[in-house]
Design a protein around this motif. Structure first.
Motif, PDB file in Angstrom:
ATOM      1  N   ASP A 223      -8.113  17.923  10.236  1.00  0.00           N
ATOM      2  CA  ASP A 223      -7.259  18.927  10.608  1.00  0.00           C
ATOM      3  C   ASP A 223      -5.829  18.281  11.192  1.00  0.00           C
ATOM      4  O   ASP A 223      -4.819  19.095  10.979  1.00  0.00           O
ATOM      5  N   VAL A 224      -6.046  17.088  11.826  1.00  0.00           N
ATOM      6  CA  VAL A 224      -4.739  16.620  12.231  1.00  0.00           C
ATOM      7  C   VAL A 224      -3.952  15.545  11.380  1.00  0.00           C
ATOM      8  O   VAL A 224      -2.846  14.858  11.541  1.00  0.00           O
ATOM      9  N   ALA A 225      -4.468  15.711  10.059  1.00  0.00           N
ATOM     10  CA  ALA A 225      -3.889  14.666   9.123  1.00  0.00           C
ATOM     11  C   ALA A 225      -2.254  14.884   8.887  1.00  0.00           C
ATOM     12  O   ALA A 225      -1.635  14.103   8.523  1.00  0.00           O
ATOM     13  N   PRO A 226      -1.748  16.339   8.757  1.00  0.00           N
ATOM     14  CA  PRO A 226      -0.486  16.452   8.245  1.00  0.00           C
ATOM     15  C   PRO A 226       0.466  15.866   9.238  1.00  0.00           C
ATOM     16  O   PRO A 226       1.748  15.477   9.125  1.00  0.00           O
ATOM     17  N   SER A 227       0.018  15.668  10.549  1.00  0.00           N
ATOM     18  CA  SER A 227       0.807  14.956  11.690  1.00  0.00           C
ATOM     19  C   SER A 227       1.022  13.587  11.444  1.00  0.00           C
ATOM     20  O   SER A 227       1.813  12.790  12.211  1.00  0.00           O
ATOM     21  N   PHE A 228       0.137  13.005  10.735  1.00  0.00           N
ATOM     22  CA  PHE A 228      -0.091  11.598  10.606  1.00  0.00           C
ATOM     23  C   PHE A 228       1.489  11.168   9.950  1.00  0.00           C
ATOM     24  O   PHE A 228       1.984  10.022  10.287  1.00  0.00           O
TER      25      PHE A 228
ATOM     26  N   GLU B  35       4.327  11.646   9.862  1.00  0.00           N
ATOM     27  CA  GLU B  35       5.622  11.195  10.611  1.00  0.00           C
ATOM     28  C   GLU B  35       5.151  10.212  11.617  1.00  0.00           C
ATOM     29  O   GLU B  35       6.202   9.590  12.002  1.00  0.00           O
ATOM     30  N   MET B  36       3.927   9.914  11.968  1.00  0.00           N
ATOM     31  CA  MET B  36       3.800   8.852  12.976  1.00  0.00           C
ATOM     32  C   MET B  36       3.290   7.463  12.244  1.00  0.00           C
ATOM     33  O   MET B  36       2.998   6.256  12.788  1.00  0.00           O
ATOM     34  N   ASN B  37       3.216   7.315  11.121  1.00  0.00           N
ATOM     35  CA  ASN B  37       2.547   6.443  10.173  1.00  0.00           C
ATOM     36  C   ASN B  37       2.985   5.201  10.040  1.00  0.00           C
ATOM     37  O   ASN B  37       2.355   4.113   9.834  1.00  0.00           O
ATOM     38  N   LYS B  38       4.339   4.973  10.456  1.00  0.00           N
ATOM     39  CA  LYS B  38       4.971   3.839  10.412  1.00  0.00           C
ATOM     40  C   LYS B  38       4.315   2.839  11.200  1.00  0.00           C
ATOM     41  O   LYS B  38       4.181   1.446  11.054  1.00  0.00           O
ATOM     42  N   GLY B  39       3.770   3.125  12.426  1.00  0.00           N
ATOM     43  CA  GLY B  39       2.928   2.234  13.320  1.00  0.00           C
ATOM     44  C   GLY B  39       1.489   2.061  13.114  1.00  0.00           C
ATOM     45  O   GLY B  39       0.613   1.488  13.795  1.00  0.00           O
ATOM     46  N   GLY B  40       0.783   2.967  12.119  1.00  0.00           N
ATOM     47  CA  GLY B  40      -0.488   3.068  12.114  1.00  0.00           C
ATOM     48  C   GLY B  40      -1.156   3.966  12.916  1.00  0.00           C
ATOM     49  O   GLY B  40      -0.461   4.129  14.011  1.00  0.00           O
ATOM     50  N   ILE B  41      -2.069   4.647  12.751  1.00  0.00           N
ATOM     51  CA  ILE B  41      -2.623   5.626  13.517  1.00  0.00           C
ATOM     52  C   ILE B  41      -4.117   5.460  13.555  1.00  0.00           C
ATOM     53  O   ILE B  41      -5.028   4.884  12.975  1.00  0.00           O
TER      54      ILE B  41
ATOM     55  N   ALA C 228       0.612  -1.168   0.015  1.00  0.00           N
ATOM     56  CA  ALA C 228       0.010   0.058   0.044  1.00  0.00           C
ATOM     57  C   ALA C 228       0.950   1.035  -0.076  1.00  0.00           C
ATOM     58  O   ALA C 228       0.614   2.321  -0.781  1.00  0.00           O
ATOM     59  N   GLU C 229       1.958   1.234   0.762  1.00  0.00           N
ATOM     60  CA  GLU C 229       2.869   2.572   0.702  1.00  0.00           C
ATOM     61  C   GLU C 229       3.354   2.430  -0.510  1.00  0.00           C
ATOM     62  O   GLU C 229       3.595   3.709  -1.257  1.00  0.00           O
ATOM     63  N   ASP C 230       3.833   1.450  -1.040  1.00  0.00           N
ATOM     64  CA  ASP C 230       4.586   1.651  -2.592  1.00  0.00           C
ATOM     65  C   ASP C 230       3.440   2.029  -3.705  1.00  0.00           C
ATOM     66  O   ASP C 230       3.806   2.939  -4.437  1.00  0.00           O
ATOM     67  N   LEU C 231       2.376   1.469  -3.678  1.00  0.00           N
ATOM     68  CA  LEU C 231       1.326   1.816  -4.551  1.00  0.00           C
ATOM     69  C   LEU C 231       0.476   2.805  -4.311  1.00  0.00           C
ATOM     70  O   LEU C 231      -0.408   3.131  -5.244  1.00  0.00           O
ATOM     71  N   ASN C 232       0.844   3.684  -3.139  1.00  0.00           N
ATOM     72  CA  ASN C 232       0.013   4.935  -3.109  1.00  0.00           C
ATOM     73  C   ASN C 232      -1.414   4.725  -2.724  1.00  0.00           C
ATOM     74  O   ASN C 232      -2.398   5.427  -3.380  1.00  0.00           O
ATOM     75  N   ILE C 233      -1.726   3.697  -1.780  1.00  0.00           N
ATOM     76  CA  ILE C 233      -2.967   3.343  -1.462  1.00  0.00           C
ATOM     77  C   ILE C 233      -3.194   3.690  -0.197  1.00  0.00           C
ATOM     78  O   ILE C 233      -2.315   3.165   0.770  1.00  0.00           O
ATOM     79  N   THR C 234      -4.362   4.449   0.221  1.00  0.00           N
ATOM     80  CA  THR C 234      -4.576   4.698   1.842  1.00  0.00           C
ATOM     81  C   THR C 234      -5.652   3.169   2.094  1.00  0.00           C
ATOM     82  O   THR C 234      -6.566   2.977   1.924  1.00  0.00           O
TER      83      THR C 234
ATOM     84  N   THR D 115      -1.706   3.574   6.251  1.00  0.00           N
ATOM     85  CA  THR D 115      -0.970   4.178   4.971  1.00  0.00           C
ATOM     86  C   THR D 115      -1.748   5.631   4.461  1.00  0.00           C
ATOM     87  O   THR D 115      -2.630   5.442   4.382  1.00  0.00           O
ATOM     88  N   HIS D 116      -0.755   6.292   3.987  1.00  0.00           N
ATOM     89  CA  HIS D 116      -1.081   7.465   3.243  1.00  0.00           C
ATOM     90  C   HIS D 116      -2.498   8.347   3.774  1.00  0.00           C
ATOM     91  O   HIS D 116      -3.197   8.214   3.215  1.00  0.00           O
ATOM     92  N   PRO D 117      -2.048   8.630   4.949  1.00  0.00           N
ATOM     93  CA  PRO D 117      -3.235   9.209   5.748  1.00  0.00           C
ATOM     94  C   PRO D 117      -3.594  10.609   5.155  1.00  0.00           C
ATOM     95  O   PRO D 117      -4.349  11.271   5.620  1.00  0.00           O
TER      96      PRO D 117
END
Length: 277
Positions: free
Chosen positions: A261-266, A268-274, A233-239, A253-255
């Protein structure tokens, strides 16, 4: 037309009491595809929406790309055969070549099947959805799950826009349910830029690849993902969003596609899932 369920006499044991009743169970139906006069594959499926299943399966396998590639298609439900004539020859793939490793869109990910490497697509659109729209779509998705409610034995998949579900298919096979979506898109030449897929099962790598073949970059599931699915999903640009239940969801992936409003901060944290409240 065959039915997707059948009645079976059962003895229900509950709190020591035995009750005789009829239970509704999912029908399991073998369908053999004969392509250009040769047996190509046999799939076990629900005997529902077979035309879109055949079209979607052939597209997923890289045999066709559009409905114009099929000159004729007929299905004999009594014998369990689908006869397909194509406007071209069927590619020959040796079983010894079935395990095949290749680059994923120029990145580091490896594909297991050659057909996946040929048909998987990197999603380029930036379609966004609000969290509340995702939750509402999942509620509609559950309301549509009539065959599952009757049998508990099928998977379900839908295509939706922000306005609601457009089409829903059920099948005993999770891959079949997704192939029916792809077949519907090809048959009706459905544009995919602002669509979302909703799915009842686990987000595996195979499921994720089928979503990419639809050209859709937004996936909602009530279940969990696997790590390989998320790497793809990361490679293929799928949320990929899992555990969409009640008022919560996990954005893996791809939040940036989640409009909040809080999406931009995702990012940086996305490696573990939000987890989104």
């Amino acid at each position: 037309m065959k039915q997707g369920t059948s009645l079976w006499n059962v003895s229900r044991v509950e709190c020591g009491e035995v009750t005789e009743l009829q239970d509704e169970v999912a029908v399991e139906f073998p369908l053999t595809l004969v392509v250009n006069g040769k047996e190509f594959a046999t799939m076990v499926c629900s005997p529902l929406d077979l035309e879109v299943l055949v079209i979607g399966f052939l597209a997923s396998e890289g045999i066709i790309r559009r409905k114009e590639d099929i000159s004729s298609l007929s299905i004999d439900e009594d014998t369990g055969f689908a006869y397909i004539e194509l406007t071209k020859e069927v590619p020959v793939v040796s079983t010894m070549e079935k395990r095949w490793i290749g680059s994923c869109c120029g990145k580091s990910r490896a594909f297991y099947f050659q057909s996946d490497a040929k048909t998987a697509r990197t999603i380029m659109n930036h379609f966004q959805l609000e969290p509340e729209v995702c939750l509402q779509l999942m509620k509609q998705f559950h309301a549509e799950a009539q065959v599952f409610k009757k049998t508990g034995g099928v998977h379900q998949a839908s295509i939706a826009t922000r306005e609601g579900l457009e089409v829903t298919f059920a099948d005993i096979g999770r891959h079949n349910a997704l192939d029916k979506l792809l077949g519907h898109m090809i048959l009706h030449q459905l544009r995919n830029k602002e669509h979302t897929v909703l799915f009842s099962g686990r987000i595996s790598s195979e499921v994720l690849l089928k979503i990419s073949k639809m050209g859709i970059g937004f996936l909602l599931s009530k279940s969990a993902p696997t790590d390989l699915a998320l790497k793809l999903a990361e490679d293929l640009n799928i949320t990929a969003i899992g555990f969409v239940r009640d008022d919560r969801m996990n954005v893996y992936t791809h939040p940036e596609r989640l409009k909040t409003d809080v999406a931009p901060s995702f990012a940086e944290m996305n490696k573990g899932g939000i987890d989104v409240d």
